[in-house]
Scaffold this active site. Structure first.
Site, PDB file in Angstrom:
ATOM      1  N   THR A  15      55.114 -85.502 -34.466  1.00 32.95           N
ATOM      2  CA  THR A  15      53.800 -85.006 -34.036  1.00 32.95           C
ATOM      3  C   THR A  15      52.711 -85.336 -35.047  1.00 32.95           C
ATOM      4  O   THR A  15      51.559 -85.544 -34.686  1.00 32.95           O
ATOM      5  CB  THR A  15      53.891 -83.477 -33.827  1.00 32.95           C
ATOM      6  OG1 THR A  15      54.816 -83.244 -32.783  1.00 32.95           O
ATOM      7  CG2 THR A  15      52.561 -82.859 -33.458  1.00 32.95           C
ATOM      8  N   THR A  94      58.963 -82.342 -36.529  1.00 33.03           N
ATOM      9  CA  THR A  94      59.438 -81.046 -37.039  1.00 33.03           C
ATOM     10  C   THR A  94      60.742 -80.584 -36.381  1.00 33.03           C
ATOM     11  O   THR A  94      61.417 -79.716 -36.920  1.00 33.03           O
ATOM     12  CB  THR A  94      58.371 -79.954 -36.836  1.00 33.03           C
ATOM     13  OG1 THR A  94      58.078 -79.861 -35.439  1.00 33.03           O
ATOM     14  CG2 THR A  94      57.117 -80.242 -37.623  1.00 33.03           C
ATOM     15  N   ASP A  95      61.088 -81.171 -35.223  1.00 32.64           N
ATOM     16  CA  ASP A  95      62.275 -80.679 -34.502  1.00 32.64           C
ATOM     17  C   ASP A  95      63.551 -80.805 -35.325  1.00 32.64           C
ATOM     18  O   ASP A  95      64.386 -79.906 -35.322  1.00 32.64           O
ATOM     19  CB  ASP A  95      62.457 -81.455 -33.186  1.00 32.64           C
ATOM     20  CG  ASP A  95      61.441 -81.044 -32.131  1.00 32.64           C
ATOM     21  OD1 ASP A  95      60.680 -80.100 -32.390  1.00 32.64           O
ATOM     22  OD2 ASP A  95      61.426 -81.670 -31.046  1.00 32.64           O
TER      23      ASP A  95
HETATM   24  N1  ASP Z   1      58.965 -83.382 -30.863  1.00 27.67           N
HETATM   25  C1  ASP Z   1      58.278 -83.559 -32.104  1.00 27.67           C
HETATM   26  C2  ASP Z   1      59.232 -84.221 -33.087  1.00 27.67           C
HETATM   27  O1  ASP Z   1      60.086 -83.575 -33.623  1.00 27.67           O
HETATM   28  C3  ASP Z   1      57.798 -82.260 -32.615  1.00 27.67           C
HETATM   29  C4  ASP Z   1      57.075 -82.316 -33.911  1.00 27.67           C
HETATM   30  O2  ASP Z   1      57.025 -83.299 -34.603  1.00 27.67           O
HETATM   31  O3  ASP Z   1      56.521 -81.276 -34.285  1.00 27.67           O
HETATM   32  O4  ASP Z   1      59.112 -85.393 -33.310  1.00 27.67           O
END
Ligand code: ASP
Length: 326
Positions: A15, A94-95
């Site tokens: 993200t 973040t995942d």
């Molecule tokens: N779906 C995204 C990822 O993990 C979520 C994020 O980056 O916050 O790439």
């Protein structure tokens, strides 16, 4: 004259590199802008450190694979030998950020700071958090304070240890926490303030190495719940070298589940779906010769430790020692 620190940013996507409808927080494409455009958008970054950018990938972190982990570890292990490099930042979705961080925490061999960061809002959102998280990560990666502390996560003014940090909210900009152990410290403008560090071995003190390794043992994770089907256990064991069971409470599961686990010959780690606390021995579950207690590691991190342990041994006692130590 003291030279400006040099930080290598290894960008993987997520993200923080997301692009969507201007202003919006949801409905964006992760991994859509380059690390160069991200660093260019942050004023004052050049005063903190000289930045070397490496676009390793530009993907959603749910698509991260262990081959990418091996690539990141290899890059950090090689680049850290360069005298002109002072630290590393990995930008990541973040995942799965906490998984990549813990893997690297155990296999990179450097005292230089290694920081992982990301964002909850895409780069095009109002008040995108990525630029600040990246700025603060560069501050931590160029600091003396973060040397020798292993891989850390920097998010929303806070510094966390890779062993313990975990995403705790699907949407909040302060999405991360350090489970039972909280934060290591704060980062504010150009100041790094550390209060706690983990006593568990990591990086140069870790006995795990992935030098020359191109693939890792396979370990799966299975979640226990009311009415969980025990036939899934033998199914999950097929094609895996080990299993992590996410039990209820203190890593508990039903009698039927327990019997099915006792049939397996591969190592099985008992972990918990709770999020805090440790796995306490229980003779009802630990009577089988393949059971390992997962301590207080999140199941996804217990999986990583089991993978690394399996590269060294299949012996249950020895694997348990690794879980007691790390
Ligand atoms: N779906 C995204 C990822 O993990 C979520 C994020 O980056 O916050 O790439």
């Amino acid at each position: 004259m003291k030279r400006r620190p040099k930080v290598v940013v290894l960008a993987t996507g997520g993200t923080i590199a997301g692009k969507g409808k201007p202003g919006d927080v949801a409905g964006y494409r992760p991994g859509a802008i380059s690390i160069h455009s991200l660093t260019q958008s942050i004023s004052g970054l050049g005063e903190i450190a000289d930045i070397e950018e490496i676009q390793v990938s530009n993907i959603n972190s749910d698509d991260i694979t262990s081959s990418l982990w091996l690539r990141l570890a290899g890059l950090i292990n090689t680049l850290s030998l360069r005298d002109d490099i002072d630290g590393f930042v990995i930008t990541h979705g973040t995942d799965t950020m906490e998984e990549t961080a813990f893997f690297l925490h155990l296999v990179v061999k450097t005292e230089k700071p290694v920081v992982v960061t990301g964002a909850m809002r895409p780069s095009t959102a109002t008040s995108a958090d990525g630029p600040m998280n990246l700025y603060q990560s560069i501050v931590v990666a160029s600091s003396r304070e973060a040397r020798g502390k292993g891989v850390v996560c920097v998010f929303s003014d806070s510094i966390y240890c890779a062993r313990d940090f975990q995403k705790l909210s699907t949407t909040s900009v302060t999405a991360f926490g350090g489970r039972d152990f909280g934060m290591m410290g704060y980062v504010l403008d150009r100041r790094v303030l550390l209060y706690n560090t983990s006593l568990k071995p990591h990086t140069t003190a870790s006995e795990f190495s992935v030098d020359g390794i191109s693939s890792l043992p396979k370990v799966g994770i299975l979640l226990f719940h009311v009415d969980a089907d025990p036939s899934l256990i033998s199914f999950a064991a097929k094609g895996n070298d080990g299993l992590v069971i996410v039990g209820a409470g203190n890593g508990n599961y039903s009698k039927a589940y327990n019997e099915a686990i006792g049939e397996l010959s591969i190592p099985v780690v008992r972990s918990s779906r709770i999020g805090n606390g440790m796995i306490v021995p229980d003779s009802a579950f630990d009577k089988w010769g393949n059971i390992i207690l997962g301590d207080n590691l999140a199941p996804t991190k217990a999986r990583i430790l089991l993978i690394l342990a399996l590269m060294k041994t299949r012996d249950r006692e020895k694997i348990q020692e690794y879980f007691n130590r790390y």
